[in-house]
Design an enzyme around this catalytic site. Structure first.
Site, PDB file in Angstrom:
ATOM      1  N   TYR A 170       4.773 -14.203  26.606  1.00  0.00           N
ATOM      2  CA  TYR A 170       4.834 -13.486  25.646  1.00  0.00           C
ATOM      3  C   TYR A 170       4.184 -12.043  25.999  1.00  0.00           C
ATOM      4  O   TYR A 170       4.508 -10.831  25.578  1.00  0.00           O
ATOM      5  CB  TYR A 170       3.814 -13.848  24.329  1.00  0.00           C
ATOM      6  CG  TYR A 170       4.075 -13.178  23.188  1.00  0.00           C
ATOM      7  CD1 TYR A 170       5.123 -13.526  22.309  1.00  0.00           C
ATOM      8  CD2 TYR A 170       3.030 -11.947  22.838  1.00  0.00           C
ATOM      9  CE1 TYR A 170       5.164 -12.588  21.072  1.00  0.00           C
ATOM     10  CE2 TYR A 170       3.212 -11.487  21.503  1.00  0.00           C
ATOM     11  CZ  TYR A 170       4.174 -11.692  20.653  1.00  0.00           C
ATOM     12  OH  TYR A 170       4.326 -11.089  19.555  1.00  0.00           O
TER      13      TYR A 170
ATOM     14  N   PHE B  51      26.229  10.016  17.185  1.00  0.00           N
ATOM     15  CA  PHE B  51      26.937   8.481  17.261  1.00  0.00           C
ATOM     16  C   PHE B  51      26.605   7.623  15.660  1.00  0.00           C
ATOM     17  O   PHE B  51      25.748   8.047  15.139  1.00  0.00           O
ATOM     18  CB  PHE B  51      26.271   7.759  18.413  1.00  0.00           C
ATOM     19  CG  PHE B  51      27.001   6.373  18.536  1.00  0.00           C
ATOM     20  CD1 PHE B  51      28.203   6.254  18.829  1.00  0.00           C
ATOM     21  CD2 PHE B  51      26.101   5.211  18.291  1.00  0.00           C
ATOM     22  CE1 PHE B  51      28.654   4.992  19.085  1.00  0.00           C
ATOM     23  CE2 PHE B  51      26.497   3.970  18.583  1.00  0.00           C
ATOM     24  CZ  PHE B  51      27.879   3.768  18.544  1.00  0.00           C
TER      25      PHE B  51
ATOM     26  N   ASP C 205      20.542  10.386  25.003  1.00  0.00           N
ATOM     27  CA  ASP C 205      20.870   9.183  24.778  1.00  0.00           C
ATOM     28  C   ASP C 205      21.720   8.686  25.987  1.00  0.00           C
ATOM     29  O   ASP C 205      22.796   9.191  26.262  1.00  0.00           O
ATOM     30  CB  ASP C 205      21.735   9.204  23.670  1.00  0.00           C
ATOM     31  CG  ASP C 205      22.579   7.639  23.165  1.00  0.00           C
ATOM     32  OD1 ASP C 205      22.410   6.800  24.163  1.00  0.00           O
ATOM     33  OD2 ASP C 205      23.000   7.493  22.087  1.00  0.00           O
TER      34      ASP C 205
ATOM     35  N   ARG D 210      39.355   4.298  14.899  1.00  0.00           N
ATOM     36  CA  ARG D 210      38.321   5.114  14.772  1.00  0.00           C
ATOM     37  C   ARG D 210      38.964   6.352  14.104  1.00  0.00           C
ATOM     38  O   ARG D 210      39.567   7.149  14.683  1.00  0.00           O
ATOM     39  CB  ARG D 210      37.873   5.556  16.073  1.00  0.00           C
ATOM     40  CG  ARG D 210      37.115   4.468  16.953  1.00  0.00           C
ATOM     41  CD  ARG D 210      35.538   4.594  16.536  1.00  0.00           C
ATOM     42  NE  ARG D 210      35.249   3.653  15.363  1.00  0.00           N
ATOM     43  CZ  ARG D 210      33.950   3.315  15.153  1.00  0.00           C
ATOM     44  NH1 ARG D 210      32.920   3.533  16.281  1.00  0.00           N
ATOM     45  NH2 ARG D 210      33.558   2.277  14.260  1.00  0.00           N
TER      46      ARG D 210
HETATM   47  C1  LIG Z   1      26.251   1.763  21.478  1.00  0.00           C
HETATM   48  C2  LIG Z   1      25.617   2.961  21.528  1.00  0.00           C
HETATM   49  C3  LIG Z   1      24.293   2.988  20.835  1.00  0.00           C
HETATM   50  C4  LIG Z   1      23.749   1.890  19.993  1.00  0.00           C
HETATM   51  O1  LIG Z   1      23.468   0.953  21.007  1.00  0.00           O
HETATM   52  P1  LIG Z   1      23.438  -0.686  20.347  1.00  0.00           P
HETATM   53  O2  LIG Z   1      22.773  -1.182  21.425  1.00  0.00           O
HETATM   54  O3  LIG Z   1      24.892  -0.994  19.902  1.00  0.00           O
HETATM   55  O4  LIG Z   1      22.508  -0.498  19.054  1.00  0.00           O
HETATM   56  C5  LIG Z   1      23.773   4.545  20.829  1.00  0.00           C
HETATM   57  N1  LIG Z   1      24.345   5.253  21.539  1.00  0.00           N
HETATM   58  C6  LIG Z   1      25.299   5.336  22.093  1.00  0.00           C
HETATM   59  C7  LIG Z   1      26.105   6.704  22.765  1.00  0.00           C
HETATM   60  C8  LIG Z   1      26.167   4.238  22.294  1.00  0.00           C
HETATM   61  O5  LIG Z   1      27.220   4.238  22.797  1.00  0.00           O
END
Ligand SMILES: *Cc1c(COP(=O)(O)O)cnc(C)c1O
Length: 481
Positions: A80, A132, A222, A388
């Protein structure tokens, strides 16, 4: 992919890996596909994989692992708190990004939750190259707003621009200058997902960094789709030609204050995390990890996932391990373009995006051309893609449709999963469908959830077009599957 010249002259990608574990697939015949998609309410999200031949729905959590990743999973340290597994992962993140502070989370959107809760207040605006779905949801949930500053050319369907994910720097500077305090952070998304997996350039990211420094704003990256973006910087950005993937990664990381990622994509595992060089930011976000995710040494991930991710991150630094996706997608896009099928160009990461607005230009947007194309393509091939377009939008408060800018059928190529003959099969059936596109008709909802309707809404065809398409398939392919 090796740069090998074929004696016969054909230009095809050649893998630098071999397949050592396989999964048996099933290809239902066209009548079975018709029954299955009808049962699924004409929504590809509701198909069971027993009815799917090539699953091109998404690249999330379905990339192929390497033998080393699988082996590492057997050596995980279950605890843990204070797990050796976590130490290995955290050290790997630091080694790759140069960031000493790491917070684990169960997936990408969980990182977005933590970042949004820590920094976004009502009235805030977060500029980004493009949104996103989950990012926007978390920012708006906290009372903030998203401002997309993608350069205009980024939204053109057909283009030869190599970095369609670039931010409009002048627009960014003038927006921040108006009222810097309104901007809690600026977000750059690698491999910009919703516009077709399109990359930003290192040069553009450095310019964004300069503007953020000028006004003392936090720059958040990101990095979920970073591996594709790294490959594109290496191969498309002249000034980075002689840098290694590892050096490019360090240069990207050095621009950013906070980096987060979904490990369902980056590192071909599952899970996610946030890393930073800034101790203050680390301390600000840290309390939310035990609150939403789990203790600080696992954050909702299993130890096996963490071991696989540790190896997967290291393998991301090897160009041969990350180039199969973008090269296959480039191949698919080129083949479709040659056959006249309208697709987003240039090819990006993540998948091939078919322009349903042009493919089905006889279907009005209120009858969901991209959703109809996804269904028609499943009928024609047994391959599952994702709509999409307008179906993925939400209705306006007055009940009218919010028409999407683009109507796309996304055919994701999970990394290292498909073979070239499978990609050729998908191309072949799509070309057949394009030649018979006049047979495709529209869809209408029979059950329409108010939010996120594309996930589990049910639809029906607006006429008997599916029977006509199945009959034409039989006439052209005989008794072939
Ligand atoms: C998939 C994705 C996310 C979210 O990630 P998850 O693991 O699905 O929650 C965020 N940003 C981008 C650019 C993504 O492609």
């Amino acid at each position: 992919m090796a740069n090998v010249k074929f004696y016969a002259g054909e230009q095809i990608p050649l893998e630098m890996h071999k397949v050592r574990i396989i999964q048996r697939l099933n290809l239902p015949d066209v009548e079975q596909r018709h029954a299955a998609i009808t049962e699924a309410g004409n929504n590809t999200f509701l198909l069971g994989t027993e009815h799917v031949f090539l699953d091109m729905l998404t690249d999330s959590g379905v990339n192929a692992m390497s033998d080393r990743q699988q082996a590492a999973m057997m050596l995980a340290d279950d605890a843990y708190a204070g797990s050796q597994t976590f130490k290995r992962l955290s050290a790997r993140v630091e080694d790759i990004f140069g960031t000493p502070y790491f917070l684990p989370a169960h997936q990408g959107r969980a990182c977005e939750n933590i970042i949004a809760r820590t920094y976004v207040k009502p009235g805030h605006v977060v500029p980004m190259n493009y949104h996103f779905t989950t990012t926007k949801a978390h920012i708006t949930e906290m009372g903030g707003e998203v401002l997309e500053l993608i350069r205009e050319e980024g939204l053109e369907v057909e283009s030869d621009l190599l970095f369609k994910g670039n931010m409009d720097i002048d627009a960014l500077r003038s927006f921040i200058a108006e009222d810097p305090e309104r901007v809690p952070f600026v977000r750059m998304e690698a491999g910009t997902n919703l516009i077709g997996g399109q990359p930003f350039s290192l040069e553009n990211l450095e310019q964004v960094r300069d503007v953020c420094r000028e006004y003392g704003r936090i720059l958040v990256l990101d990095a979920s789709l970073l591996s594709d973006n790294l490959y594109f910087i290496k191969t498309r950005e002249e000034s980075c030609k002689y840098l290694s993937i590892r050096e490019i990664t360090r240069r990207i990381a050095a621009c950013c204050d906070i980096i987060y990622f979904s490990a369902r994509k980056l590192g071909s595992a599952r899970g996610g995390g946030i890393c930073t060089t800034n101790e203050t930011y680390f301390r600000q976000m840290r309390p939310l990890v035990p609150f939403f995710e789990g203790f600080l040494t696992y954050g909702g991930m299993s130890v096996r996932e963490m071991e696989a991710l540790t190896v997967g991150l290291e393998e991301t630094m090897d160009e041969e391990m990350i180039n199969q996706g973008p090269i296959y997608i480039g191949y698919m896009v080129d083949e479709l373009k040659k056959a006249g099928v309208p697709v987003i160009t240039p090819g990006g990461g993540l998948g091939c995006h078919v322009d349903a607005m042009r493919f089905c230009d006889h279907i009005p947007q209120e009858e969901y051309p991209a959703g109809a194309l996804a269904v028609a393509f499943y009928l024609a091939s047994g391959c599952r893609g994702m709509e999409r377009g307008t179906m993925s939008e939400q209705r306006n408060p007055d009940g009218s449709e919010e028409f999407s800018n683009m109507e796309l059928l996304r055919l994701a190529l999970p990394r290292r999963v498909f073979t070239l003959s499978q990609v050729k099969y998908a191309v072949d059936r799509l070309v057949w469908l394009y030649e018979n596109r006049h047979l495709i008709g529209g869809l209408r909802f029979t059950e329409e959830p108010e939010v996120l309707r594309f996930f589990y809404g049910r639809l029906e065809p607006t006429s008997d077009w599916q029977e006509a398409l199945v009959a034409k398939y039989r006439a052209d392919f005989g008794d072939s599957l």
